[in-house]
Design an enzyme around this catalytic site. Structure first.
Site, PDB file in Angstrom:
ATOM      1  N   GLU A 253       0.716  -1.134   0.150  1.00  0.00           N
ATOM      2  CA  GLU A 253      -0.103   0.163  -0.108  1.00  0.00           C
ATOM      3  C   GLU A 253       0.798   1.185   0.040  1.00  0.00           C
ATOM      4  O   GLU A 253       1.338   1.426   0.975  1.00  0.00           O
ATOM      5  CB  GLU A 253      -1.054  -0.053   1.241  1.00  0.00           C
ATOM      6  CG  GLU A 253      -1.948  -1.018   1.347  1.00  0.00           C
ATOM      7  CD  GLU A 253      -3.073  -1.125   0.450  1.00  0.00           C
ATOM      8  OE1 GLU A 253      -3.154   0.082  -0.188  1.00  0.00           O
ATOM      9  OE2 GLU A 253      -4.208  -1.856   0.607  1.00  0.00           O
ATOM     10  N   CYS A 287      -2.509   8.927   2.587  1.00  0.00           N
ATOM     11  CA  CYS A 287      -2.235   8.437   1.059  1.00  0.00           C
ATOM     12  C   CYS A 287      -2.917   8.811   0.248  1.00  0.00           C
ATOM     13  O   CYS A 287      -2.839   8.834  -1.023  1.00  0.00           O
ATOM     14  CB  CYS A 287      -1.794   7.131   1.249  1.00  0.00           C
ATOM     15  SG  CYS A 287      -3.261   6.010   1.936  1.00  0.00           S
TER      16      CYS A 287
HETATM   17  P1  NAD Z   1       8.038   4.948   4.979  1.00  0.00           P
HETATM   18  O1  NAD Z   1       8.204   4.484   3.757  1.00  0.00           O
HETATM   19  O2  NAD Z   1       9.305   6.108   5.403  1.00  0.00           O
HETATM   20  O3  NAD Z   1       8.042   4.353   5.977  1.00  0.00           O
HETATM   21  C1  NAD Z   1       6.944   3.152   6.210  1.00  0.00           C
HETATM   22  C2  NAD Z   1       7.442   2.229   7.112  1.00  0.00           C
HETATM   23  O4  NAD Z   1       8.552   1.356   6.648  1.00  0.00           O
HETATM   24  C3  NAD Z   1       7.957   2.477   8.594  1.00  0.00           C
HETATM   25  O5  NAD Z   1       7.632   1.567   9.384  1.00  0.00           O
HETATM   26  C4  NAD Z   1       9.581   2.545   8.324  1.00  0.00           C
HETATM   27  O6  NAD Z   1      10.060   2.349   9.698  1.00  0.00           O
HETATM   28  C5  NAD Z   1       9.574   1.103   7.421  1.00  0.00           C
HETATM   29  N1  NAD Z   1      10.919   1.214   6.738  1.00  0.00           N
HETATM   30  C6  NAD Z   1      11.491   2.168   6.248  1.00  0.00           C
HETATM   31  N2  NAD Z   1      12.824   1.631   5.389  1.00  0.00           N
HETATM   32  C7  NAD Z   1      12.614   0.344   5.797  1.00  0.00           C
HETATM   33  C8  NAD Z   1      13.448  -0.484   5.515  1.00  0.00           C
HETATM   34  N3  NAD Z   1      14.658  -0.451   4.589  1.00  0.00           N
HETATM   35  N4  NAD Z   1      13.212  -1.894   5.819  1.00  0.00           N
HETATM   36  C9  NAD Z   1      12.013  -2.241   6.490  1.00  0.00           C
HETATM   37  N5  NAD Z   1      11.483  -1.080   6.896  1.00  0.00           N
HETATM   38  C10 NAD Z   1      11.571   0.079   6.406  1.00  0.00           C
HETATM   39  O7  NAD Z   1       6.851   6.042   5.040  1.00  0.00           O
HETATM   40  P2  NAD Z   1       6.215   7.094   6.061  1.00  0.00           P
HETATM   41  O8  NAD Z   1       7.000   8.245   5.682  1.00  0.00           O
HETATM   42  O9  NAD Z   1       6.156   6.321   7.310  1.00  0.00           O
HETATM   43  O10 NAD Z   1       4.723   6.828   5.398  1.00  0.00           O
HETATM   44  C11 NAD Z   1       4.314   7.829   4.688  1.00  0.00           C
HETATM   45  C12 NAD Z   1       3.978   7.123   3.141  1.00  0.00           C
HETATM   46  O11 NAD Z   1       3.110   6.046   3.343  1.00  0.00           O
HETATM   47  C13 NAD Z   1       3.443   8.175   2.258  1.00  0.00           C
HETATM   48  O12 NAD Z   1       4.057   7.801   0.734  1.00  0.00           O
HETATM   49  C14 NAD Z   1       1.799   7.455   2.127  1.00  0.00           C
HETATM   50  O13 NAD Z   1       1.308   8.012   0.763  1.00  0.00           O
HETATM   51  C15 NAD Z   1       2.082   6.130   2.406  1.00  0.00           C
HETATM   52  N6  NAD Z   1       0.698   5.735   2.907  1.00  0.00           N
HETATM   53  C16 NAD Z   1       0.379   4.701   2.089  1.00  0.00           C
HETATM   54  C17 NAD Z   1      -1.037   4.134   2.154  1.00  0.00           C
HETATM   55  C18 NAD Z   1      -1.652   3.192   1.503  1.00  0.00           C
HETATM   56  O14 NAD Z   1      -2.569   2.502   2.199  1.00  0.00           O
HETATM   57  N7  NAD Z   1      -1.482   3.234   0.337  1.00  0.00           N
HETATM   58  C19 NAD Z   1      -1.747   4.489   3.577  1.00  0.00           C
HETATM   59  C20 NAD Z   1      -0.876   5.340   4.392  1.00  0.00           C
HETATM   60  C21 NAD Z   1       0.348   5.817   4.097  1.00  0.00           C
END
Ligand code: NAD
Length: 481
Positions: A253, A287
């Protein structure tokens, strides 16, 4: 320090035990930068332990009757709703959103637990027509195994239940890795699962300030059979590639770039209300947030005028204060991103209508902003701003609107306001998006499949389709009859 709810235990949860660590990291309140709590900073070893605990708990959990699993999920749902206020306050403290939105998220998050408690009892296989008189075809729907759930900070509770409720309903066990900015809501949520009676090892949480080490285990360990991620597109792509080594089933997602189209025949007051909900909720950090307003020439000026009048009324402040409709952004990097998008747009010819800068409150507060005359060469056209900025683009024909809406690698949510029924059908069918809202500014519900196309993701969460993501089909051919 703020008083935190009694249900919160600031430790990780592995195999039914609350676990401390030698090192910790701080969780801060984005409204004032103060430290709320310290949580264990875990890594590879503890993640391997959590996977082992989930793997060990799986056989007994999947062997339980669907009704037993459903009853435990129902107890978890009731515990969440009984602690709605505690959870909402905790969420506002660590994430910043207005308390009314936090209450809404608790109810929304809990609705997945309630829904999948019911759906657990309806998981079913099938028998098919066979290819020989002496043969029969049976199709079993089976739980997939250990699930890893990696979630973002913008919805600290609902993104966890949207994954865990269907996984648990299907008979899977889970390891959760919440975002480093918002682990407290996750820990409180899992404490309630423990109190509701979920067996040891069925649900585990790893807190970590450096997600890569944890992510490496969760995407490469063969015992993890399903990797379910919500977060940014860049991180999602990297983790999806990591899943390839063990051919793990994955759900993604990811980010969006939602268009919000206003046609000449739209009810403009309704469109403005929808725009406020879809753009400024959670300070523009969702998102499915509108990223681009596309407005037809005939109503262009009047829509901007009406939207600006409403946007200027949005009260910015600490999410716990009465009447606040927009809290702080999550961190300084988020402020810098919106500033960069505004500067880029103004340099390329956009007009500032309101806002446009950091809020006088300081910290990470930002003024709700609108820019007009946005064009496709600006960063706002292609990148998710993830902040309270509404860039408005102008169009003349329906075909132009559809082409502009689709001119992106994202395909999560799209919104449009119109009255003519032929136009509504034409546009609805023309939009390349996983979710389309017609004359509506909010579309999330546990009853519908949530998810995107193109680079916005793989798979769906919510509805009966959300359960299928955590199952495998087993075809059995019975011969010699
Ligand atoms: P992010 O990708 O920075 O982090 C998301 C998660 O991934 C966090 O728990 C983070 O710790 C983890 N993460 C980061 N690098 C990692 C790695 N190398 N290995 C494992 N885990 C890792 O995103 P964010 O800033 O927390 O969230 C915002 C983003 O999420 C926006 O782009 C938003 O659109 C998206 N989002 C999408 C949905 C959806 O349903 N499509 C819902 C909510 C948010």
């Amino acid at each position: 320090m703020e008083t935190l709810p009694d249900i919160l235990i600031t430790k990780a949860f592995i195999g039914g035990e609350w676990r401390n660590a030698k090192t910790h990291f701080s969780v801060t309140n984005p409204a004032n930068g103060k430290v709320l709590a310290e949580v264990p900073d875990l890594g590879r070893e503890e993640t391997l332990e959590a996977v082992a605990a989930a793997e060990a708990a799986w056989p007994n959990w999947k062997r339980r009757t669907a009704k037993e699993r459903a009853n435990l999920l129902r107890a978890w749902f009731e515990a969440i709703m009984a602690h709605q206020e505690d959870l909402a306050r905790l969420m506002t403290l660590e994430q910043g959103k207005p308390i009314a939105e936090s209450r809404g998220e608790v109810a929304y998050g809990a609705s997945f637990v309630e829904f999948y408690a019911e759906e657990a009892k309806r998981m079913a296989g099938e028998t098919l027509q066979s290819h020989g008189v002496d043969k029969r075809i049976l199709v079993f729907r089976e739980s997939i195994g250990v699930v890893a759930a990696v979630t973002p900070w913008n919805f600290p509770l609902a993104m966890i239940t949207r994954k865990c409720a269907p996984a648990l309903a299907a008979g899977c066990t889970v390891v959760i890795k919440p975002a480093e900015a918002t682990p407290l809501t996750a820990l409180a949520l899992v404490r309630l699962a423990e109190l509701a009676g979920l067996p040891a090892g069925v649900i585990n949480v790893i807190t970590a300030s450096q997600p890569a080490a944890v992510g490496d285990v969760l995407t490469t360990d063969p015992r993890v059979r399903k990797f379910s991620f919500t977060g940014s597109t860049a991180v999602g792509k990297k983790l999806l590639a990591q899943c390839a080594g063990t051919v793990k089933k994955a759900s993604m997602e990811l980010g969006g770039n939602a268009p919000f189209i206003v046609f000449d025949d739209a009810d403009l007051d309704a469109a403005v209300e929808g725009a406020i909900a879809s753009k400024y909720r959670n300070s523009g950090q969702t998102c499915v947030c509108t990223n681009r307003f596309l407005v037809q020439s005939g109503v262009y000026d009047v829509f901007i005028e009406k939207l600006a009048a409403r946007v200027k009324q949005l009260k910015v402040g600490n999410g716990l204060d009465a009447g606040v409709l927009q809290g702080p952004l999550i961190n300084q990097a988020a402020v810098e991103k919106i500033e960069a998008h505004i500067a880029d747009a103004l340099e390329k010819g956009a007009r500032l209508i309101c806002g446009g800068k950091a809020h006088a409150l300081g910290g990470t507060f930002f003024e709700p902003s609108i820019i007009a005359d946005a064009t496709s060469d600006m960063r706002v056209a292609q990148e998710e701003t993830f902040g309270p900025l509404a860039p408005v683009f102008r169009f003349d024909t329906d075909e132009q609107a559809i082409a502009m809406a689709n001119a992106t690698n994202s395909g999560l949510a799209a919104y449009f306001y119109a009255k003519d029924y032929r136009r509504i059908w034409h546009v609805m069918e023309g939009l390349e998006y996983g979710m389309v809202a017609v004359n509506e500014g909010i579309l999330s519900t546990e009853l519908a499949p949530f998810g995107g196309v193109k680079e916005s993701g793989l798979g769906r969460e919510g509805s009966r389709h959300g359960l299928d993501e955590f199952t495998e089909l087993k075809y059995v051919c019975v011969g010699g009859l």
